[in-house]
Design an enzyme around this catalytic site. Structure first.
Site, PDB file in Angstrom:
ATOM      1  N   ALA A 134       0.751  -1.216  -0.076  1.00  0.00           N
ATOM      2  CA  ALA A 134       0.099  -0.031   0.009  1.00  0.00           C
ATOM      3  C   ALA A 134       0.881   1.332   0.037  1.00  0.00           C
ATOM      4  O   ALA A 134       0.628   2.227  -0.841  1.00  0.00           O
ATOM      5  CB  ALA A 134      -0.868   0.203   1.227  1.00  0.00           C
ATOM      6  N   ASP A 135       2.083   1.269   0.670  1.00  0.00           N
ATOM      7  CA  ASP A 135       2.857   2.384   0.996  1.00  0.00           C
ATOM      8  C   ASP A 135       3.501   2.518  -0.579  1.00  0.00           C
ATOM      9  O   ASP A 135       3.671   3.569  -1.021  1.00  0.00           O
ATOM     10  CB  ASP A 135       3.964   2.008   1.914  1.00  0.00           C
ATOM     11  CG  ASP A 135       3.534   2.474   3.254  1.00  0.00           C
ATOM     12  OD1 ASP A 135       2.816   3.132   3.479  1.00  0.00           O
ATOM     13  OD2 ASP A 135       3.715   1.756   4.015  1.00  0.00           O
ATOM     14  N   ILE A 136       3.911   1.603  -1.145  1.00  0.00           N
ATOM     15  CA  ILE A 136       4.742   1.526  -2.474  1.00  0.00           C
ATOM     16  C   ILE A 136       3.760   1.968  -3.316  1.00  0.00           C
ATOM     17  O   ILE A 136       4.233   2.907  -4.506  1.00  0.00           O
ATOM     18  CB  ILE A 136       5.441   0.246  -2.795  1.00  0.00           C
ATOM     19  CG1 ILE A 136       6.354  -0.041  -1.815  1.00  0.00           C
ATOM     20  CG2 ILE A 136       5.998   0.371  -4.148  1.00  0.00           C
ATOM     21  CD1 ILE A 136       6.887  -1.407  -1.826  1.00  0.00           C
ATOM     22  N   ALA A 181       3.205   5.810  -3.214  1.00  0.00           N
ATOM     23  CA  ALA A 181       4.321   6.347  -3.559  1.00  0.00           C
ATOM     24  C   ALA A 181       4.630   6.583  -4.750  1.00  0.00           C
ATOM     25  O   ALA A 181       4.832   7.714  -5.337  1.00  0.00           O
ATOM     26  CB  ALA A 181       5.555   5.571  -2.897  1.00  0.00           C
TER      27      ALA A 181
END
Length: 402
Positions: free
Chosen positions: A173-175, A178
Site C-alpha cells: 500500500a505504501d509503495i 508512493a
C-alpha cells in the site's frame, strides 16, 4: 544548448522538492524524484526525526527502510509546533517547485501546509497530500498503516493459501501510494510547463492499492465470484506452480497451452504419453484433475536437481523461474550482469543499493546521493533562508532546530 554528443542531464535537474514526510509512502516517492536529479529537502522532527529511522538496525546500525527510501536528500530537523520552525518551512516552500507531505490526517491543514493552502499562496507550486483514505468520507480520519490498508483494499483476501490469507511481504500500500505520488508530480510538472500553474495532487493509499486490485475487482464485479487463493498456483491454469527439486530448491513453471504441456511431458518429465492422455491433454482437463496433474509434475521435477530442471525446462521452451530467497536476489546473476548495483554513502559508510529501474539511455546515470544523518543540513539550509548566526543559535538553544 546541450552538445549533441554530451549525455542528457537528469530530467529533474533544477527542481526543488520540500518534503515533510515519514515512514515509506512519501519518502519513497521523493526518493524517486531525487534519483532523477531533483533537490529534495527532507524536514524531520527534532526528537529522533522520521520515525522510520528507528524501525530496525539491519543496515549496519541504520534502519533498512530508511536507507532504502531516503538517499540523495538533505535533512533539516525542525519543531513545526514552534512558529519559528514552521516559518523556516514556509521560507523553504516559497522557493520550491514541489511540496510533499504525509502527516497524520488533519495535521498539515492545522499547520497551513496542506496542498490547497500552499497552492493558493504559490500558484506555481505542486503540492502533494498523501493520506491513508483521502480527505473526505467516513474513513478520512482513520489511522492508516500499510497492513491495515492491505486488509481494507482486499489484497490480503487474495494472497495466501486456500486455508490462510496473508499480507504481502512488502509494504504494497505504501509503495502503490508512493509511485502514484511520483507519477502525479511528473504529470503536474508537465502541465505546469504548458500552463505555468502548479496545483494540488491528492493520493490515498486505499485508492492506490484498490487500483492495483483491478483484476480480482473486475472478476468479482462482473462474474460474481472472487478469485480463489491458490498460493503459488494459478486459479485457472495447470500446471502453474512451484515444485521441489532433488537438491532442496524449488522451480516454478507455467504451461500456457496444450502444445507446451506435450513438450513438458516428453522433454522434461520423460513421459510423452501424458501429453495425449485425455485426463491431462487439455488445460480444462488438467485443471479438473489439478491434484493428479501436480503430482505427476512434482514426481518428474523432484527427480532432478534445480540446475538440471531449469535447463530442461528452458530447452523445452517452458516458462520457468527459480524460487529465490532474498539473499539469492542480492546475488542474482542478471542484476550483476546488467551492472545494477552501486554504493551509496551513509553515516555508517557505503552501502550497496540497486540503481532505480528507470533507465534513460544516453543520459546521465541516476543520482544516488548519500543517506543523510538527522539534521545534517540544518545549518546550511537555515543560512540559505537568510537566518543569522544569532538566530540559528537561538533555534538550536530552544530545541526548535537540531
Amino acid at each position: 544548448m546541450i552538445h549533441p554528443m554530451a549525455p542528457l542531464p537528469l530530467p529533474l535537474e533544477g527542481i526543488t522538492v520540500v518534503a515533510v514526510e515519514q515512514a515509506v509512502a512519501a519518502p519513497f516517492a521523493t526518493r524517486q524524484l531525487a534519483d532523477l536529479g531533483a533537490r529534495v529537502i527532507k524536514v524531520e522532527r527534532v526528537d529522533g526525526g522520521d520515525f522510520a529511522r528507528g524501525y530496525d538496525t539491519a543496515a549496519r546500525g541504520l534502519a533498512s527502510h530508511f536507507v532504502w527510501c531516503n538517499r540523495g536528500k538533505e535533512s533539516i530537523a525542525l519543531d513545526l509546533k514552534d512558529p519559528r520552525g514552521l516559518d523556516v518551512v514556509r521560507r523553504l516552500v516559497s522557493d520550491a517547485d514541489v511540496f510533499v507531505q504525509n502527516l497524520a490526517q488533519g495535521a498539515a491543514a492545522r499547520l497551513g501546509l496542506d496542498a490547497a493552502t500552499l497552492c493558493a499562496a504559490h500558484p506555481r507550486l505542486i503540492a502533494v497530500d498523501i493520506s491513508g483514505y483521502g480527505t473526505s468520507g467516513p474513513y478520512a480520519d482513520k489511522r492508516a498503516y500499510d497492513m491495515l490498508v492491505q486488509c481494507e483494499a482486499g489484497l490480503v483476501s487474495v494472497t495466501g493459501t486456500p486455508r490462510q490469507p496473508a499480507k504481502a511481504g512488502i509494504p504494497a500500500a505504501d509503495i502503490a501510494a508512493a509511485m502514484y505520488a511520483f507519477s502525479g508530480v511528473l504529470a503536474a510538472l508537465v502541465r505546469r510547463g504548458t500552463t505555468g500553474r502548479g496545483g494540488p495532487v491528492e493520493i490515498s493509499m486505499l485508492e492506490a492499492l484498490a487500483e492495483w486490485m483491478g483484476h480480482p475487482l473486475h472478476h468479482v464485479m462482473h462474474d460474481g465470484t472472487p478469485p480463489a487463493r491458490t498460493g503459488l498456483a494459478h486459479a485457472v491454469i495447470a500446471p502453474y506452480d512451484a515444485y521441489p527439486t532433488a537438491d532442496g530448491g524449488r522451480v516454478l513453471l507455467s504451461v500456457q497451452n496444450d502444445r507446451e504441456w506435450r513438450r513438458l511431458a516428453a522433454q522434461v518429465l520423460g513421459r510423452p504419453e501424458w501429453g495425449t492422455d485425455p485426463a491431462y491433454a487439455t488445460n480444462a482437463a488438467r485443471v479438473a484433475h489439478r491434484e493428479d496433474t501436480d503430482a505427476l509434475v512434482a514426481e518428474g521435477i523432484g527427480a532432478l536437481g534445480t540446475d538440471e530442471a531449469v535447463a530442461r525446462l528452458e530447452a523445452a521452451d517452458i516458462a520457468c523461474a527459480r524460487l529465490r530467497d532474498v539473499r539469492e536476489v542480492a546475488a542474482h546473476p542478471q542484476l550483476a550482469a546488467r551492472d545494477r548495483w552501486r554504493e551509496v554513502g551513509t553515516p555508517v559508510g557505503p552501502l550497496r543499493a540497486l540503481l532505480p529501474p528507470i533507465t534513460l539511455p544516453g543520459g546521465e546515470e541516476a543520482r544516488m546521493g548519500d543517506v543523510p544523518a538527522l539534521g545534517e543540513h540544518t545549518e546550511t539550509l537555515l543560512r540559505a533562508v537568510g537566518m543569522t548566526d544569532d538566530e540559528i543559535a537561538a533555534l538550536r538553544r530552544d530545541g526548535v532546530a537540531a
